[in-house]
Scaffold this motif. Structure first.
Motif, PDB file in Angstrom:
ATOM      1  N   GLU A 164       0.816  -1.214   0.000  1.00 55.87           N
ATOM      2  CA  GLU A 164       0.000   0.000   0.000  1.00 55.87           C
ATOM      3  C   GLU A 164       0.851   1.266   0.000  1.00 55.87           C
ATOM      4  O   GLU A 164       0.377   2.339  -0.342  1.00 55.87           O
ATOM      5  CB  GLU A 164      -0.874   0.039   1.258  1.00 55.87           C
ATOM      6  N   GLN A 165       2.088   1.125   0.463  1.00 54.17           N
ATOM      7  CA  GLN A 165       2.900   2.331   0.669  1.00 54.17           C
ATOM      8  C   GLN A 165       4.143   2.400  -0.186  1.00 54.17           C
ATOM      9  O   GLN A 165       4.866   3.403  -0.161  1.00 54.17           O
ATOM     10  CB  GLN A 165       3.324   2.397   2.147  1.00 54.17           C
ATOM     11  N   PHE A 166       4.455   1.339  -0.907  1.00 56.50           N
ATOM     12  CA  PHE A 166       5.729   1.263  -1.610  1.00 56.50           C
ATOM     13  C   PHE A 166       5.509   0.661  -2.990  1.00 56.50           C
ATOM     14  O   PHE A 166       4.908  -0.400  -3.111  1.00 56.50           O
ATOM     15  CB  PHE A 166       6.676   0.389  -0.780  1.00 56.50           C
ATOM     16  N   ILE A 167       6.012   1.341  -4.013  1.00 57.81           N
ATOM     17  CA  ILE A 167       5.766   0.832  -5.369  1.00 57.81           C
ATOM     18  C   ILE A 167       6.755  -0.252  -5.778  1.00 57.81           C
ATOM     19  O   ILE A 167       6.554  -0.934  -6.775  1.00 57.81           O
ATOM     20  CB  ILE A 167       5.792   1.973  -6.418  1.00 57.81           C
ATOM     21  N   GLY A 168       7.839  -0.406  -5.026  1.00 58.13           N
ATOM     22  CA  GLY A 168       8.782  -1.488  -5.320  1.00 58.13           C
ATOM     23  C   GLY A 168       9.827  -1.114  -6.359  1.00 58.13           C
ATOM     24  O   GLY A 168       9.671  -0.156  -7.113  1.00 58.13           O
ATOM     25  N   PRO A 169      10.911  -1.895  -6.372  1.00 60.31           N
ATOM     26  CA  PRO A 169      12.047  -1.558  -7.248  1.00 60.31           C
ATOM     27  C   PRO A 169      11.687  -1.474  -8.737  1.00 60.31           C
ATOM     28  O   PRO A 169      12.189  -0.594  -9.434  1.00 60.31           O
ATOM     29  CB  PRO A 169      13.051  -2.685  -6.982  1.00 60.31           C
ATOM     30  N   ARG A 170      10.844  -2.367  -9.210  1.00 59.21           N
ATOM     31  CA  ARG A 170      10.507  -2.313 -10.642  1.00 59.21           C
ATOM     32  C   ARG A 170       9.973  -0.934 -11.017  1.00 59.21           C
ATOM     33  O   ARG A 170      10.321  -0.368 -12.053  1.00 59.21           O
ATOM     34  CB  ARG A 170       9.491  -3.417 -10.977  1.00 59.21           C
ATOM     35  N   PHE A 171       9.121  -0.386 -10.160  1.00 58.08           N
ATOM     36  CA  PHE A 171       8.508   0.885 -10.547  1.00 58.08           C
ATOM     37  C   PHE A 171       9.376   2.085 -10.179  1.00 58.08           C
ATOM     38  O   PHE A 171       9.219   3.151 -10.760  1.00 58.08           O
ATOM     39  CB  PHE A 171       7.068   0.959 -10.020  1.00 58.08           C
ATOM     40  N   LEU A 172      10.310   1.877  -9.279  1.00 61.95           N
ATOM     41  CA  LEU A 172      11.302   2.936  -9.080  1.00 61.95           C
ATOM     42  C   LEU A 172      12.186   3.022 -10.322  1.00 61.95           C
ATOM     43  O   LEU A 172      12.570   4.111 -10.755  1.00 61.95           O
ATOM     44  CB  LEU A 172      12.125   2.680  -7.815  1.00 61.95           C
ATOM     45  N   VAL A 173      12.462   1.869 -10.930  1.00 62.09           N
ATOM     46  CA  VAL A 173      13.197   1.877 -12.204  1.00 62.09           C
ATOM     47  C   VAL A 173      12.379   2.608 -13.269  1.00 62.09           C
ATOM     48  O   VAL A 173      12.908   3.418 -14.037  1.00 62.09           O
ATOM     49  CB  VAL A 173      13.499   0.428 -12.662  1.00 62.09           C
ATOM     50  N   HIS A 174      11.101   2.349 -13.281  1.00 56.99           N
ATOM     51  CA  HIS A 174      10.224   3.004 -14.257  1.00 56.99           C
ATOM     52  C   HIS A 174      10.202   4.525 -14.038  1.00 56.99           C
ATOM     53  O   HIS A 174      10.315   5.304 -14.992  1.00 56.99           O
ATOM     54  CB  HIS A 174       8.818   2.415 -14.142  1.00 56.99           C
ATOM     55  N   VAL A 175      10.080   4.928 -12.784  1.00 54.04           N
ATOM     56  CA  VAL A 175      10.089   6.365 -12.482  1.00 54.04           C
ATOM     57  C   VAL A 175      11.433   6.965 -12.898  1.00 54.04           C
ATOM     58  O   VAL A 175      11.497   8.052 -13.480  1.00 54.04           O
ATOM     59  CB  VAL A 175       9.824   6.633 -10.983  1.00 54.04           C
ATOM     60  N   ALA A 176      12.531   6.232 -12.636  1.00 51.56           N
ATOM     61  CA  ALA A 176      13.848   6.736 -13.018  1.00 51.56           C
ATOM     62  C   ALA A 176      13.925   6.920 -14.533  1.00 51.56           C
ATOM     63  O   ALA A 176      14.457   7.919 -15.019  1.00 51.56           O
ATOM     64  CB  ALA A 176      14.941   5.780 -12.535  1.00 51.56           C
ATOM     65  N   ALA A 177      13.364   5.966 -15.274  1.00 50.03           N
ATOM     66  CA  ALA A 177      13.407   6.053 -16.734  1.00 50.03           C
ATOM     67  C   ALA A 177      12.678   7.303 -17.226  1.00 50.03           C
ATOM     68  O   ALA A 177      13.069   7.908 -18.229  1.00 50.03           O
ATOM     69  CB  ALA A 177      12.781   4.803 -17.349  1.00 50.03           C
ATOM     70  N   LEU A 178      11.631   7.703 -16.517  1.00 49.03           N
ATOM     71  CA  LEU A 178      10.891   8.898 -16.918  1.00 49.03           C
ATOM     72  C   LEU A 178      11.575  10.166 -16.406  1.00 49.03           C
ATOM     73  O   LEU A 178      11.805  11.120 -17.155  1.00 49.03           O
ATOM     74  CB  LEU A 178       9.468   8.830 -16.366  1.00 49.03           C
ATOM     75  N   MET A 180      14.623  10.746 -15.550  1.00 48.60           N
ATOM     76  CA  MET A 180      15.951  11.053 -16.087  1.00 48.60           C
ATOM     77  C   MET A 180      15.940  11.151 -17.601  1.00 48.60           C
ATOM     78  O   MET A 180      16.987  11.300 -18.222  1.00 48.60           O
ATOM     79  CB  MET A 180      16.948   9.962 -15.661  1.00 48.60           C
ATOM     80  N   HIS A 181      14.769  11.053 -18.188  1.00 49.38           N
ATOM     81  CA  HIS A 181      14.686  11.133 -19.646  1.00 49.38           C
ATOM     82  C   HIS A 181      14.962  12.565 -20.088  1.00 49.38           C
ATOM     83  O   HIS A 181      14.391  13.512 -19.539  1.00 49.38           O
ATOM     84  CB  HIS A 181      13.289  10.683 -20.112  1.00 49.38           C
ATOM     85  N   PRO A 182      15.832  12.742 -21.084  1.00 47.54           N
ATOM     86  CA  PRO A 182      16.201  14.111 -21.481  1.00 47.54           C
ATOM     87  C   PRO A 182      15.032  14.939 -22.031  1.00 47.54           C
ATOM     88  O   PRO A 182      15.120  16.167 -22.029  1.00 47.54           O
ATOM     89  CB  PRO A 182      17.275  13.892 -22.556  1.00 47.54           C
ATOM     90  N   LEU A 183      13.966  14.299 -22.460  1.00 48.81           N
ATOM     91  CA  LEU A 183      12.844  15.077 -22.992  1.00 48.81           C
ATOM     92  C   LEU A 183      11.761  15.340 -21.952  1.00 48.81           C
ATOM     93  O   LEU A 183      10.951  16.245 -22.106  1.00 48.81           O
ATOM     94  CB  LEU A 183      12.185  14.339 -24.170  1.00 48.81           C
ATOM     95  N   ASP A 184      11.743  14.518 -20.928  1.00 46.18           N
ATOM     96  CA  ASP A 184      10.609  14.570 -19.995  1.00 46.18           C
ATOM     97  C   ASP A 184      10.676  15.810 -19.107  1.00 46.18           C
ATOM     98  O   ASP A 184      11.745  16.152 -18.583  1.00 46.18           O
ATOM     99  CB  ASP A 184      10.619  13.321 -19.125  1.00 46.18           C
ATOM    100  N   VAL A 185       9.522  16.456 -18.940  1.00 48.32           N
ATOM    101  CA  VAL A 185       9.482  17.609 -18.042  1.00 48.32           C
ATOM    102  C   VAL A 185       8.525  17.366 -16.874  1.00 48.32           C
ATOM    103  O   VAL A 185       8.228  18.272 -16.103  1.00 48.32           O
ATOM    104  CB  VAL A 185       9.069  18.902 -18.791  1.00 48.32           C
ATOM    105  N   GLY A 186       8.049  16.147 -16.773  1.00 51.16           N
ATOM    106  CA  GLY A 186       7.149  15.800 -15.665  1.00 51.16           C
ATOM    107  C   GLY A 186       7.894  15.872 -14.342  1.00 51.16           C
ATOM    108  O   GLY A 186       9.115  15.892 -14.309  1.00 51.16           O
ATOM    109  N   ASP A 187       7.152  15.936 -13.248  1.00 48.19           N
ATOM    110  CA  ASP A 187       7.782  16.010 -11.930  1.00 48.19           C
ATOM    111  C   ASP A 187       7.143  14.975 -11.017  1.00 48.19           C
ATOM    112  O   ASP A 187       5.964  15.072 -10.689  1.00 48.19           O
ATOM    113  CB  ASP A 187       7.604  17.423 -11.374  1.00 48.19           C
TER     114      ASP A 187
END
Ligand code: SF4
Ligand code: SF4
Ligand code: FES
Ligand code: FES
Lengths: 249, 259
Positions: A164-178, A180-187
């Motif tokens: 309920e409180q933690f998205i887990g390593p797979r999705f931390l990788v996913h967040v990192a991919a977004l 750290m993406h050079p085009l992404d401006v999301g926060d």
């Protein structure tokens, strides 16, 4: 031909027990081959999920001798065959039958993560320009096959059940991919700190250890994200510095 | 977040299906770190035998207060309790740097706190807070300790330089090499820091167009991949450097003069 014993978890909805199967093994076989052989010759009702048999689809995740692994990529010659080899379903997810678990929680988590949000197009034709060296960092994360072995091994999910409180390593990788993406401006930094629970990771690196794609999950995704969270929420100096230099990331 | 039908029950402490000797690694970390902590604490409270000829033990550098011509700010103030040595005054900085280091954190959470004892091995406690709340949220201070650690590298480099001068004449002793090796390993450890990696370039999404920054980021990343290795080598070496100076000063070992 040599034979070996495979101790496979059988049952429904977490009710069940190990059952031993003797099977003939030959050079070059992987665990999934044996499971198929047992299914064909001794246990026609043995439930197992698989698809590609090439380490690409991420379907055949299981726990072999207690370690999360892809069955199709685990060669028998890497296991001690003089003792029974245990094969169990993943433990961090609800059990369905035999070796199959319900991983749909992961799909729901993915929905929570704000999508890729590119900056305005660079060229009038609506396209962008990116330097190869700038995408290299996120390319590592794109190798993920969503096998969820890292989610399974992570003690925050597996042992403490903090889904309920933690998205887990797979999705931390996913967040990192977004992020750290050079085009992404999301926060996504506020979410990381709050509902994604990055502070729950105690960097013990089990996720990195089991990733079949060799993604340096902890070192290259989680810790750099933790550092960005520190920048935003915990480090007064870095805030000040960014204000004065108006540093763009 | 989405509701989850919680699966198989928690396993008990130490329970696992792993067939390998999973306990060896946490045990080795436990013994290695314990040995270091015990030795460093003992050495820090000795207050003597930390100088020999031109050598100064890294545990006692910088010597803020000390013998005439040696302490940065003169002699130790008289109001200071007797147990406060030059080492006690400064060791909080390198100590804090290691305690909050991302590598050591992961390692001692496993070895000292069994959180988890090893991957897929059952834990002793049900409650888990992680680094999200007090006290472990304080680990986020790591980058400030990094700034001190960088400063200490400069000071240790000066000590190595001094170790080349025996009574005003250039020379090299085994102790010079020990202190130099210590400096090199500590530099490799410090420059592989995750926080440094973030500060020199990791905070940006784009490094193209900034070739120097990119090169520095790549260098730090390269050392960062070996952070575990340098963490242990430098830990061993810093204790050994102290031991070397100490035993020479006590007359147990003789410093071997090479040049
Ligand atoms: S490093 Fe963090 S995310 Fe990875 S297994 Fe350990 S606690 Fe989980
Ligand atoms: S990060 Fe690695 S272990 Fe985790 S889901 Fe992706 S491929 Fe599997
Ligand atoms: S079957 Fe596709 S990864 Fe194993
Ligand atoms: S992460 Fe290890 S020293 Fe900073």
């Amino acid at each position: 031909m040599a034979t070996a014993t495979f101790r496979i978890w059988r049952g429904d909805k977490a009710q069940g027990q190990f059952r031993d199967y003797n099977a003939e093994v030959a050079a070059g076989m992987v665990v999934l081959d044996v499971v198929h052989q047992i299914q064909m010759e001794q246990a026609g009702d043995l439930a197992v999920r698989w698809n590609c048999k090439a380490g690409r689809c991420g379907s055949c995740s299981a726990e072999i001798n207690g370690m999360p692994k892809l069955m199709c990529m685990t060669r028998l010659n890497t296991l001690a065959l003089d003792k029974p080899v245990t094969i169990e379903p993943m433990k961090a997810f609800p059990h369905l039958k035999d070796l199959v678990t319900d991983v749909s929680w992961n799909y729901k988590v993915k929905q929570l993560i704000p999508k890729f949000k590119p900056r305005p197009a660079d060229a009038p034709d609506g396209t962008w320009r990116i330097a190869q060296e700038d995408v290299e960092r996120v390319q590592e994360f794109r190798k993920c096959i969503e096998c969820y072995l890292c989610q399974d091994v992570c003690h925050v999910l597996r042992e403490h059940k903090m889904q309920e409180q933690f998205i887990g390593p797979r999705f931390l990788v996913h967040v990192a991919a977004l992020e750290m993406h050079p085009l992404d401006v999301g926060d996504r930094l506020k979410d990381l700190r709050t509902q994604f629970g990055i502070g729950l990771c105690n960097i013990t690196k089990c996720c990195t250890k089991v990733c079949p794609e060799g993604i340096a999950i902890t070192d290259n995704a989680i810790i750099p994200l933790k550092e960005r969270v520190v920048d935003r929420f915990f480090d007064p100096l870095s805030k000040l510095f960014r204000v004065f230099t108006a540093t763009k990331t | 977040m989405s509701q989850i039908d919680v699966p198989l029950s928690r396993s008990g402490f130490g329970r696992t299906q792993r067939a390998d000797n999973w306990w060896i690694q946490p045990l080795a970390v436990f013994l290695g770190l314990s040995a270091f902590i015990i030795y460093a604490t003992w050495a820090a409270f000795q207050g003597q035998h930390f100088r020999f000829g031109p050598y100064l033990s890294p545990f006692y550098s910088p010597e803020l207060f000390g013998a005439p011509n040696q302490g940065w700010f003169g002699p130790m103030p008289s109001w200071m309790p007797a147990w406060v040595t030059a080492a006690v005054l400064i060791l909080w900085a390198p100590g804090g740097f290691r305690v909050t280091c991302y590598y050591y954190r992961g390692a001692y959470y496993k070895a000292f706190w069994a959180d988890p004892p090893s991957c897929t091995v059952g834990e002793p406690r049900k409650r888990y807070l992680g680094e999200r709340s007090f006290p472990l949220i304080l680990q986020n201070i790591h980058r400030y300790f990094l700034y001190f650690a960088l400063l200490f590298l400069i000071i240790l480099a000066r000590d190595v330089w001094n170790a080349f001068w025996f009574n005003g004449r250039f020379g090299i002793g085994l102790g010079t090499l020990v202190l130099l090796a210590n400096l090199v390993l500590l530099t490799c450890y410090t420059f592989g820091c995750h926080s440094l990696r973030h500060i020199v370039g990791g905070f940006r999404d784009r490094l193209s167009g900034a070739p120097t920054r990119k090169r520095v980021y790549e260098c730090v990343s390269c050392l960062n991949r070996r952070h575990l290795l340098f963490a242990w080598c430098s830990l061993f070496m810093v204790a050994f450097a102290d031991l070397y100076v100490r035993l020479c000063s006590m007359g147990v070992w003789r410093d071997w003069r090479i040049v």
